[in-house]
Scaffold this active site. Structure first.
Site, PDB file in Angstrom:
ATOM      1  CE  LYS A  54      -3.677  -2.437   2.454  1.00 25.40           C
ATOM      2  NZ  LYS A  54      -4.282  -2.738   3.762  1.00 25.40           N
ATOM      3  CD  GLN A  98      -3.157  -4.294   6.868  1.00 19.49           C
ATOM      4  OE1 GLN A  98      -3.159  -3.291   6.168  1.00 19.49           O
ATOM      5  NE2 GLN A  98      -3.602  -5.464   6.433  1.00 19.49           N
ATOM      6  CG  ASP A 121      -9.475  -0.958   4.735  1.00 21.30           C
ATOM      7  OD1 ASP A 121      -9.127  -1.038   3.542  1.00 21.30           O
ATOM      8  OD2 ASP A 121      -8.753  -1.320   5.671  1.00 21.30           O
TER       9      ASP A 121
END
Length: 286
Positions: A54, A98, A121
């Protein structure tokens, strides 16, 4: 021998990133540099790789990225404080916590602290709820990437029978809702299978589009699919033979109209859609 169309995620993601670069240029001319903040707790090997990917993708197109690395033993209030600080920072447009988190931390309660407008997300209850209601804002990157990969390879979705193997929070559930939306990117007839599904092979044989996200290497074999099926393999499994998907590629490919490789299929699309979500968040902040 049948030669299926290989759904090249790298090539498709590259085209998307070129489009995003133009959007990024327009934002920077208006004095806005999109910024993504990633919170990584611990040193889960897969998570470290995902975060590195990322970071690399953001820097490649000019999105600012910062990763806050917390120890494996970080307390919930430490993670929460990091999220709240990022929520209040006007220069941060997207926040990623994460996953998975260490077992002593409650993933749901911590993800819920992220402002929905910064939840790139798409995992807060607000964004998942909007998706279920048919009014999506931020959609999880992997499901969005799968749909985009199909559309950009001229594979119709509407009115087709789609079978999803896997009911996870990151792929299966949101993808099912995405494919049920009205319009050419949705309007599918969707069946979701999982570990308790009986006669999995028989159900998979009914699929015109088969999407697999179960986390079990080689779960789907050639005898479980029908001729002409489109197969999207969202599995990433590290084995002695290297990285493999949930689909036994060789036996399935000979029957498929189109199929994704692993790696190089869904993975690059996930990263591209994450970038798209960050830039969308930045646009909305102006």
């Amino acid at each position: 021998m049948n030669k299926p169309l290989i759904l090249d995620g790298k090539k498709t993601a590259q085209a998307i990133q070129e489009e995003l670069t133009r959007d990024l240029r327009d934002l920077k001319e208006r004095g806005v540099t999109p910024k993504l903040l990633i919170i990584l707790v611990g040193n889960n090997p897969a998570s470290v790789i995902y975060v590195n990917n990322k970071e690399r993708a953001c820097r490649k197109i000019g999105v600012e990225v910062e990763t806050v690395r917390l120890s494996e033993n970080a307390k919930a209030n430490e993670v929460a404080d990091t999220i709240v600080k990022a929520n209040e920072d006007k220069n941060v447009h997207g926040i990623i916590l994460q996953l998975p988190l260490p077992s002593h931390l409650n993933e749901f309660s911590l993800v819920e602290l992220i402002k929905p407008e910064k939840d790139v997300d798409g995992l807060t209850s607000v964004n998942l709820g909007r998706l279920m209601l048919g009014k999506p804002n931020f959609v999880p990157a992997t499901p969005r990437g799968i749909v985009e990969l199909l559309v950009r390879n001229s594979i119709p979705i509407a009115r087709r029978r789609v079978v999803i193997v896997g009911r996870g929070e990151l792929v299966g559930k949101p993808l099912a809702n995405l494919l049920l939306l009205h319009g050419e990117r949705g309007d599918a007839t969707v069946t979701v299978c999982h570990s308790k599904t009986e006669d999995l092979g028989m159900i998979c044989q009914e699929a015109e589009i088969l999407i697999v996200a179960a986390g079990r290497p080689g779960l789907i074999t050639g005898d479980m699919v029908s001729d002409g099926v489109v197969v999207v393999d969202a599995g990433i499994n590290r084995t002695e033979k290297g990285i493999v998907g949930d689909v036994e590629f060789d036996s399935v490919a000979v029957k498929a109209q189109a199929i994704t490789p692993v790696p190089g299929g869904v993975g690059p699309m996930t990263v591209a859609m994450l970038l798209a979500n960050v830039i969308k968040a930045a646009k909305s902040s102006v």
